[in-house]
Design an enzyme around this catalytic site. Sequence first.
Site, PDB file in Angstrom:
ATOM      1  N   ARG A  84       0.823  -1.220   0.000  1.00 19.58           N
ATOM      2  CA  ARG A  84       0.000   0.000   0.000  1.00 19.58           C
ATOM      3  C   ARG A  84       0.851   1.261   0.000  1.00 19.58           C
ATOM      4  NH1 ARG A  84      -4.613  -2.268   4.040  1.00 19.58           N
ATOM      5  NH2 ARG A  84      -5.948  -3.100   2.409  1.00 19.58           N
ATOM      6  N   LYS A 133     -19.459 -16.575   1.309  1.00 18.31           N
ATOM      7  CA  LYS A 133     -20.900 -16.407   1.496  1.00 18.31           C
ATOM      8  C   LYS A 133     -21.621 -15.696   0.362  1.00 18.31           C
ATOM      9  CE  LYS A 133     -20.727 -15.858   6.491  1.00 18.31           C
ATOM     10  NZ  LYS A 133     -20.780 -14.677   7.360  1.00 18.31           N
ATOM     11  N   GLY A 153     -10.443  -8.680  -1.645  1.00 22.74           N
ATOM     12  CA  GLY A 153      -9.527  -9.315  -0.700  1.00 22.74           C
ATOM     13  C   GLY A 153      -8.885 -10.639  -1.068  1.00 22.74           C
ATOM     14  N   GLY A 205     -13.343  -3.800  -0.416  1.00 21.52           N
ATOM     15  CA  GLY A 205     -14.737  -3.374  -0.255  1.00 21.52           C
ATOM     16  C   GLY A 205     -15.104  -2.256  -1.212  1.00 21.52           C
TER      17      GLY A 205
END
Length: 399
Positions: free
Chosen positions: A31, A202, A358, A381
């Site tokens: 990053r 999920k 991710g 996200g």
Amino acid sequence: MDLNFKDKKTLVRVDFNVPLDASYKITDDTRIRAALPTIKHILKSGGAVILMSHLGRPQKKLKEDGSINVEKFTLQHVVKHLGKLLRKKVKFCPETVGKEATKMAKELQAGEVLILENTRFQKEESAGDEAFAKKLSRLAQLYVNDAFGTAHRAHASTTTVATFFKANAKCFGFLMQKEIENAEKVINNPKRPLTAIIGGAKVSDKILLLEKLIDFADNLLIGGGMAYTFLKAQGGSIGNSLVEEDKLKLANRLLAKAAKKGVKIYLPKDSMAADKFDAKAKKATKYSKRIPKGWMGLDIGEKAQKEFAEVIQKSSTILWNGPMGVFEMKPFAKGTMAVAKAVAKATSKGAFSLVGGGDSVAAVNQMGLADKVSYVSTGGGAMLEFLEGKELPGIAAMH
Ligand code: AMP
């Protein structure tokens, strides 16, 4: 990045939320490196850089006496390393706003870099507080947002602060520009066929993305734990595989919507199943709709790998989010590996491929294929929300 930075101070929101070990050493500086082009450009243009970032969640992990754990969450941890990467001394201000920050910002000279203390030390940051954002804005004449990873949050340093700068005094940094350009290649007039590969644990985390993909993808490959909810909804026996019982109806509705729109959904025909959630479990390949009681699907099987790879090879645009199995355990990493290889191969033949979110990013990195795909997003996200079609507050505030 077409502002005139010369002899001006620029407030730059970066994402220096890097992982640290127990002695606060940086374990992955991706990053920080990602923000270097923007910082270097401003310095080279004769400007001064005031950096702000968050690090961890200090407000959620207060000390026993209710105070901030400064030792753990201070941005001081990145100062030396950034200095090394930039080959210059980097100044550090032990507060985010206040007298000292104002003084240090004022005294900063062209060519110099100052890092402010963790923006999340202030409660006002996550609340998007105007007064706090205004104080930040007064430190500089220009504002650059290069923190794509937090662009989906309406925080003070990512969103509110931008409203205090006129349109000709703010812009996106290089990283943020790249993220937006690449995501737009998937959303706006993509070369077809467009194949989306969605995996991970999920269905519930990705409902909006799946809904959106059914609106604009040609093929949807579904793997990972979430596939078993779809397989069960179709009447399959999935044993002990991961399932969200409360999403069975939704899965059926998505399948019906896709059929109506002519979007082809591919579920894994076979699975690598195991008798427990363990790398050392007993393993066997099973049809995904016929997994015996007590067994669970932990990866896509060879038939599925082959079918998914064939679809990927025929695609001109590929979006990948989420692993095909429990890739953290070697015996269940083959499906994710096969997909990563197929995406790399299609890319070498001219397809555009975007890996976002991710764990699929971790997977391509782990497999050494990050430079064989067109673009690996840094914003998990934020990228998901962008692809879902939401306007991100950090982007909206720049208009
Ligand atoms: P996500 O964060 O939603 O992308 O999910 C990633 C996680 O899903 C990883 O930690 C994987 O181990 C997990 N996962 C992938 N496939 C399966 C599966 N078949 N059963 C259980 N967990 C899975």
